[in-house]
Design an enzyme around this catalytic site. Structure first.
Site, PDB file in Angstrom:
ATOM      1  N   ARG A 104      -1.014  -0.997  -8.466  1.00  0.00           N
ATOM      2  CA  ARG A 104      -2.463  -0.899  -8.180  1.00  0.00           C
ATOM      3  C   ARG A 104      -2.793   0.724  -8.445  1.00  0.00           C
ATOM      4  O   ARG A 104      -1.874   1.469  -7.619  1.00  0.00           O
ATOM      5  CB  ARG A 104      -2.880  -1.320  -6.697  1.00  0.00           C
ATOM      6  CG  ARG A 104      -4.235  -0.627  -6.275  1.00  0.00           C
ATOM      7  CD  ARG A 104      -4.455  -0.880  -4.727  1.00  0.00           C
ATOM      8  NE  ARG A 104      -4.374  -2.277  -4.386  1.00  0.00           N
ATOM      9  CZ  ARG A 104      -3.821  -2.669  -3.421  1.00  0.00           C
ATOM     10  NH1 ARG A 104      -3.250  -2.010  -2.524  1.00  0.00           N
ATOM     11  NH2 ARG A 104      -3.988  -4.084  -3.188  1.00  0.00           N
ATOM     12  N   ASP A 153       0.959  -1.293   0.107  1.00  0.00           N
ATOM     13  CA  ASP A 153      -0.151   0.349  -0.071  1.00  0.00           C
ATOM     14  C   ASP A 153       0.900   1.092  -0.240  1.00  0.00           C
ATOM     15  O   ASP A 153       1.895   1.183   0.464  1.00  0.00           O
ATOM     16  CB  ASP A 153      -0.809   0.061   0.978  1.00  0.00           C
ATOM     17  CG  ASP A 153      -2.185  -0.914   1.173  1.00  0.00           C
ATOM     18  OD1 ASP A 153      -2.592  -1.046  -0.167  1.00  0.00           O
ATOM     19  OD2 ASP A 153      -2.782  -1.301   2.132  1.00  0.00           O
TER      20      ASP A 153
END
Length: 300
Positions: free
Chosen positions: A180, A132
């Protein structure tokens, strides 16, 4: 754009103490969080996988300030992967790591060692790992750790926030890998991030075109109907299985089901007792989420 007051509250320890001390109705947090413990998360994974949806799991926590906490987070991921393997749920699943939860604020080497342990376990059970991206102050260190992890685990993915002005260059560098693409969920200064919704949307589409035009594996993380439409058109030029859509647990569930019938669809499943920061960012993203939160007190 996300509510800046709520985004600031997401990083405030004082507000954390206030909000977590309020006896929230269980349904409020459960709208966005799979549960407090691993057993609850596994039940959610079973339901999603049974419905034809892939998953990425986030053991909630961030900004770790003690070595023991960072080690506990690593161990929680190792336990998660072991349980998924036992339940025949590991193949094709992913875990999402916040490096700050693995000790990045204490030492880059500590976070790297913990992330390596998780990547090695993931590879053994047929899973992948995605880093992340946190606020802009951690981008360079996150990419540094990513590069070191990819020496042994070239399949490790990373999230990139379209709202950051630097991200166009980062995406060009990363376009041949698993990436992502998200809009961004942190309160950032104008010097480093686009502020208006239109600016962020345009930056997202530019980044999407970069990723979809390269040989990597784009992970299109959005709930925006217009961007989903654009991504679906671009996907027509790619081989099936060379990209995926991603959405958050509890958000636009009907749309998740619709996309899963046409594309690979993955749901981001957070779980754990340290839900505060994640929960506040979800409230900040949409007025409807905040209204749902406030209504819970009126209807109690």
């Amino acid at each position: 754009m996300p509510n800046p007051v709520l985004l600031a509250a997401a990083r405030s320890r004082r507000m954390r103490d206030v909000v977590t001390s309020v006896p929230l109705t269980k349904g409020v947090v459960d709208r966005f969080v799979a549960g407090d413990d691993l057993e609850a998360a596994v039940r959610v994974v079973e339901a999603l996988v049974g419905g034809g949806v892939a998953v990425t799991l986030d053991h909630l926590g961030e900004d770790t300030v003690e070595v023991g906490q960072a080690r506990d987070t690593r161990d929680a991921y190792l336990r998660l992967m072991s349980v998924l393997e036992e339940g025949r749920l590991s193949e094709g699943a992913d875990v999402s790591l916040k490096l700050s939860a693995l000790g990045l604020g204490l030492s880059e080497g500590l976070a790297l060692d913990h992330a390596r342990d998780i990547c090695a376990a993931a590879e053994r059970v047929g899973m992948t790992v995605t880093l992340d991206m946190e606020d802009h102050t951690t981008v360079d260190s996150t990419l540094e750790v990513l590069g070191k992890l990819r020496v042994d685990f070239p399949w490790v993915g990373v999230a990139v926030q379209a709202m950051l002005r630097r991200s166009e260059g980062d995406l060009r560098d990363l376009a041949g890998s698993r990436v992502r693409l998200v809009k961004g969920a942190y309160a950032e200064p104008v010097s480093v991030a686009f502020q208006g919704r239109r600016e962020v949307d345009l930056a997202y589409v530019r980044g999407l075109r970069t990723l979809m035009g390269a040989d990597g594996y784009p992970m299109i993380a959005t709930h925006d109907p217009r961007i989903i439409e654009i991504a679906s058109l671009l996907a027509g030029e790619r081989a099936p299985g060379s990209y995926e859509f991603q959405m958050l647990y509890g958000v636009r569930v009907a749309e998740q089901d619709r996309l899963a019938r046409r594309h690979r669809m993955r749901v981001y499943v957070p779980y754990g007792v340290d839900w505060y920061g994640y929960f506040m960012r979800r409230l900040a993203e949409r007025p409807a989420n905040l209204a749902f939160f406030l209504r819970s007190f009126v209807s109690r």
